[in-house]
Design an enzyme around this catalytic site. Structure first.
Site, short mmCIF file in Angstrom:
data_model
loop_
_atom_site.label_atom_id
_atom_site.label_comp_id
_atom_site.label_asym_id
_atom_site.label_seq_id
_atom_site.Cartn_x
_atom_site.Cartn_y
_atom_site.Cartn_z
CG ASP A 197 -1.86 1.14 1.31
OD1 ASP A 197 -1.69 2.13 0.55
OD2 ASP A 197 -2.79 1.09 2.13
CB VAL A 198 1.71 3.81 -2.58
CG1 VAL A 198 2.14 2.83 -3.66
CG2 VAL A 198 0.32 4.37 -2.88
CE1 TYR A 229 -6.41 11.21 -11.04
CE2 TYR A 229 -6.95 13.00 -12.54
CZ TYR A 229 -6.30 11.81 -12.29
OH TYR A 229 -5.53 11.23 -13.26
#
Length: 239
Positions: free
Chosen positions: A54-55, A149
């Site tokens: 998981d980054v 985003y």
């Protein structure tokens, strides 16, 4: 053998790029949260290193990068790709939790991976390497209902510029690719749901070829920013 670590490698742009580099004979670290999806993508390729991670977890990122460099010997390139669009919504309809989910992946996650790559490229012998950040057309101009985003992708442009400057002393180049309408699983699902209003698209394999071009440049050359988009998309200028 050249080495690259690709984040978000289990699907979409990341998977297409990982396959391109495997076919080109690179040693590829394939990093994403879902180990089963990574293995399906890599299909037991001998040059693929599967890295479930998981980054958004800094310790897990450090462990994954350590695992890859131990197996591959060094890190020549990072394709810093993992990202999340989040739910399309007006800002006052977006919860704080939804905002943080997108920021954690798209900004904190990309910082974690860039930090890990930079440290290893600075310490290895010979010193240096290349970081390629996946920006977005939204780093030029926003898509509707994409406040989280779009905000994070503008931030990635700042990350790219800072790393490009700070990496000079260590032989670390940094560039960014901004992509518009590659036919990933997500976009194909949108098209299937709205066939009468389908946007212009391009083959996601073209993204893999573009990233490979950036990665294969000699150390003295760098693509600072590349915009790759479907030919008939509306023109989007920077700034």
């Amino acid at each position: 053998m050249k080495t690259i670590l690709v984040t978000g490698a289990s699907a979409g742009i990341g998977a297409a790029c990982a396959r391109t580099f495997l076919e080109a004979g690179w040693h590829v670290g394939c990093l994403a949260r879902r180990e089963d999806a990574l293995r399906d993508m890599a299909q037991d390729h001998p040059n693929a290193v599967i890295l479930p991670c998981d980054v958004t977890d800094p310790r897990a990122v450090e462990a994954a990068f350590d695992s890859f460099t131990t197996q591959a010997g060094r890190l020549d390139v990072l394709f810093n790709n993992a990202g999340s669009f989040g739910r399309a919504a007006l800002i006052d309809e977006l919860s704080h939790e939804e905002w943080h989910q997108v920021v954690d992946v798209n900004l904190h996650g990309m910082f974690n991976c860039a930090r890990a790559a930079f440290a290893r490229m600075r310490a290895q012998t010979p010193q240096g390497g290349r970081i390629i950040n996946n920006g977005s057309i939204s780093a030029h101009a926003p898509r509707a209902l994409s406040v989280a985003y779009t905000t994070t992708k503008h931030a990635i442009t700042g990350l790219t510029k800072s790393l490009s400057l700070d990496g000079r002393a260590f032989g670390i180049a940094c560039g960014q690719i901004d992509i518009g309408n590659a036919r990933t699983e997500l976009l194909e699902g949108i098209i299937a749901a709205n066939p009468q209003d389908a946007p212009p698209t391009m083959d996601v394999a073209d993204v893999g070829r573009a990233v490979l071009h950036m990665a294969e440049l000699p150390a003295e050359a760098n693509v600072q920013f590349m915009t790759l988009m479907a030919t008939t998309m509306p023109f989007i200028g920077r700034g």
